[in-house]
Scaffold this motif. Structure first.
Motif, PDB file in Angstrom:
ATOM      1  N   GLN A  94      -4.121   9.836  -2.918  1.00  0.00           N
ATOM      2  CA  GLN A  94      -3.595   9.610  -4.272  1.00  0.00           C
ATOM      3  C   GLN A  94      -3.506   8.112  -4.564  1.00  0.00           C
ATOM      4  O   GLN A  94      -3.337   7.304  -3.666  1.00  0.00           O
ATOM      5  CB  GLN A  94      -2.210  10.262  -4.440  1.00  0.00           C
ATOM      6  CG  GLN A  94      -1.074   9.606  -3.663  1.00  0.00           C
ATOM      7  CD  GLN A  94      -0.863  10.186  -2.284  1.00  0.00           C
ATOM      8  OE1 GLN A  94      -1.788  10.717  -1.692  1.00  0.00           O
ATOM      9  NE2 GLN A  94       0.351  10.077  -1.772  1.00  0.00           N
ATOM     10  N   ASN A  95      -3.634   7.774  -5.849  1.00  0.00           N
ATOM     11  CA  ASN A  95      -3.613   6.364  -6.260  1.00  0.00           C
ATOM     12  C   ASN A  95      -4.564   5.534  -5.382  1.00  0.00           C
ATOM     13  O   ASN A  95      -4.126   4.641  -4.647  1.00  0.00           O
ATOM     14  CB  ASN A  95      -2.194   5.796  -6.186  1.00  0.00           C
ATOM     15  CG  ASN A  95      -1.225   6.561  -7.060  1.00  0.00           C
ATOM     16  OD1 ASN A  95      -1.578   7.014  -8.141  1.00  0.00           O
ATOM     17  ND2 ASN A  95      -0.006   6.723  -6.581  1.00  0.00           N
ATOM     18  N   PRO A  96      -5.855   5.817  -5.448  1.00  0.00           N
ATOM     19  CA  PRO A  96      -6.817   5.198  -4.522  1.00  0.00           C
ATOM     20  C   PRO A  96      -6.855   3.676  -4.592  1.00  0.00           C
ATOM     21  O   PRO A  96      -6.707   3.086  -5.659  1.00  0.00           O
ATOM     22  CB  PRO A  96      -8.160   5.803  -4.942  1.00  0.00           C
ATOM     23  CG  PRO A  96      -7.951   6.280  -6.340  1.00  0.00           C
ATOM     24  CD  PRO A  96      -6.525   6.688  -6.430  1.00  0.00           C
ATOM     25  N   TRP A 122      -3.704   9.405   2.618  1.00  0.00           N
ATOM     26  CA  TRP A 122      -3.053   9.707   1.350  1.00  0.00           C
ATOM     27  C   TRP A 122      -3.973   9.252   0.209  1.00  0.00           C
ATOM     28  O   TRP A 122      -3.875   8.116  -0.267  1.00  0.00           O
ATOM     29  CB  TRP A 122      -1.704   9.006   1.270  1.00  0.00           C
ATOM     30  CG  TRP A 122      -0.727   9.491   2.313  1.00  0.00           C
ATOM     31  CD1 TRP A 122      -0.062  10.685   2.312  1.00  0.00           C
ATOM     32  CD2 TRP A 122      -0.311   8.803   3.498  1.00  0.00           C
ATOM     33  NE1 TRP A 122       0.760  10.772   3.419  1.00  0.00           N
ATOM     34  CE2 TRP A 122       0.630   9.634   4.167  1.00  0.00           C
ATOM     35  CE3 TRP A 122      -0.619   7.558   4.061  1.00  0.00           C
ATOM     36  CZ2 TRP A 122       1.233   9.273   5.357  1.00  0.00           C
ATOM     37  CZ3 TRP A 122      -0.021   7.196   5.259  1.00  0.00           C
ATOM     38  CH2 TRP A 122       0.891   8.047   5.900  1.00  0.00           C
ATOM     39  N   ALA A 179       0.833  -1.209   0.000  1.00  0.00           N
ATOM     40  CA  ALA A 179       0.000   0.000   0.000  1.00  0.00           C
ATOM     41  C   ALA A 179       0.867   1.257   0.000  1.00  0.00           C
ATOM     42  O   ALA A 179       0.600   2.207  -0.747  1.00  0.00           O
ATOM     43  CB  ALA A 179      -0.929  -0.006   1.214  1.00  0.00           C
ATOM     44  N   LYS A 223       1.140   3.971  -3.092  1.00  0.00           N
ATOM     45  CA  LYS A 223       0.813   5.371  -2.832  1.00  0.00           C
ATOM     46  C   LYS A 223       2.018   6.292  -3.003  1.00  0.00           C
ATOM     47  O   LYS A 223       1.874   7.514  -3.015  1.00  0.00           O
ATOM     48  CB  LYS A 223       0.280   5.512  -1.401  1.00  0.00           C
ATOM     49  CG  LYS A 223      -1.043   4.824  -1.131  1.00  0.00           C
ATOM     50  CD  LYS A 223      -2.208   5.654  -1.587  1.00  0.00           C
ATOM     51  CE  LYS A 223      -3.530   5.082  -1.120  1.00  0.00           C
ATOM     52  NZ  LYS A 223      -4.682   5.915  -1.535  1.00  0.00           N
ATOM     53  N   ILE A 246      -4.161   4.450   5.630  1.00  0.00           N
ATOM     54  CA  ILE A 246      -3.338   4.911   4.506  1.00  0.00           C
ATOM     55  C   ILE A 246      -4.220   5.469   3.393  1.00  0.00           C
ATOM     56  O   ILE A 246      -3.919   6.513   2.802  1.00  0.00           O
ATOM     57  CB  ILE A 246      -2.462   3.753   3.980  1.00  0.00           C
ATOM     58  CG1 ILE A 246      -1.375   3.405   5.009  1.00  0.00           C
ATOM     59  CG2 ILE A 246      -1.826   4.109   2.641  1.00  0.00           C
ATOM     60  CD1 ILE A 246      -0.586   2.155   4.672  1.00  0.00           C
ATOM     61  N   GLU A 247      -5.325   4.791   3.115  1.00  0.00           N
ATOM     62  CA  GLU A 247      -6.236   5.232   2.057  1.00  0.00           C
ATOM     63  C   GLU A 247      -6.840   6.600   2.375  1.00  0.00           C
ATOM     64  O   GLU A 247      -6.974   7.458   1.492  1.00  0.00           O
ATOM     65  CB  GLU A 247      -7.344   4.188   1.858  1.00  0.00           C
ATOM     66  CG  GLU A 247      -8.424   4.555   0.861  1.00  0.00           C
ATOM     67  CD  GLU A 247      -7.965   4.507  -0.592  1.00  0.00           C
ATOM     68  OE1 GLU A 247      -8.810   4.668  -1.477  1.00  0.00           O
ATOM     69  OE2 GLU A 247      -6.745   4.337  -0.853  1.00  0.00           O
TER      70      GLU A 247
END
Length: 222
Positions: A79-81, A77, A21, A25, A73-74
């Motif tokens: 970005q880049n889901p 951040w 992950a 990301k 983390i999701e």
């Protein structure tokens, strides 16, 4: 880099969920290897309830449990889901993340036990694989569970993709018969060939040696 730390142990698939992950990301982090037979004060302080890895420490604040870490983390951040933006699709993905996290533990029963307990683990593992093969949305239609890019469901099932084969070799028990789960087999191939995943997988020969030692310890303690 010091702002994000990951306490993990090699070759835990739960540690690798978080590693993948963070890599997907693009988040720089410091990895701190842990000896679970001699747990560090940092691990005991960071996860005093379960005293287990992985633990993510961000800005000095610890987060425990791999799936909860992925969710953190999701959200932190975006970005880049790793989850879909559509509320229903997101809910479906979370269902399968939970399913994968809970049901894939049956594979560890095959690894840790022998006799009746191992047979029970094998039966549960096959039931899990059959459910995924038949019901997981998008499987067989696109490269990954979330579509054309790796998502959180894929990360949650990393144990099936890489560790299951090593467990089969160490135990001599075949869990996934070749050709029986074609959609799942195609996903496993796609997952392990993704550049980020491929560059962040434990070497099979090293993993086999580590798992063999760990299994001997488990069986000797029964």
């Amino acid at each position: 880099m010091g702002d994000v730390k990951l306490l993990g142990t090699w070759p835990s698939p739960f540690s690798y969920r978080v590693i993948w992950a963070l890599k997907l990301k693009g988040i720089p982090y410091e990895y701190i290897e842990q000896d679970l037979l001699n747990k560090s004060p940092l691990l005991l302080q960071s996860n005093p309830v379960h005293k287990k890895i992985p633990v993510l420490i961000h800005g000095g604040k610890p987060i425990a449990e791999s799936i909860i870490i992925l969710q953190y983390i999701e959200e932190k951040w975006p970005q880049n889901p790793l989850l879909p933006s559509d509320p229903h699709e997101k809910a479906v993905a979370r269902f399968w993340v939970k399913f994968a996290d809970e049901k894939s533990l049956s594979i560890w029963k095959v690894f840790r036990f022998s006799g009746e307990e191992q047979e029970k683990g094998l039966k549960e593992s096959l039931e899990m694989l059959e459910i995924i093969e038949e019901h997981a949305p998008g499987l067989g239609q696109k490269k990954f569970f979330g579509g054309d890019k790796i998502g959180m469901v894929d990360l949650a099932l990393g144990l099936v993709a890489h560790w299951m084969g090593a467990i089969e070799e160490v135990t001599g028990v075949q869990i996934m018969e070749a050709g029986k789960f074609p959609r799942l087999e195609a996903w496993m191939k796609n997952f392990k060939e993704d550049p980020v995943i491929k560059e962040n997988l434990p070497e099979l020969k090293d993993m086999l040696a580590a798992l063999k030692r760990r299994r001997e310890i488990h069986l000797a303690s029964k």
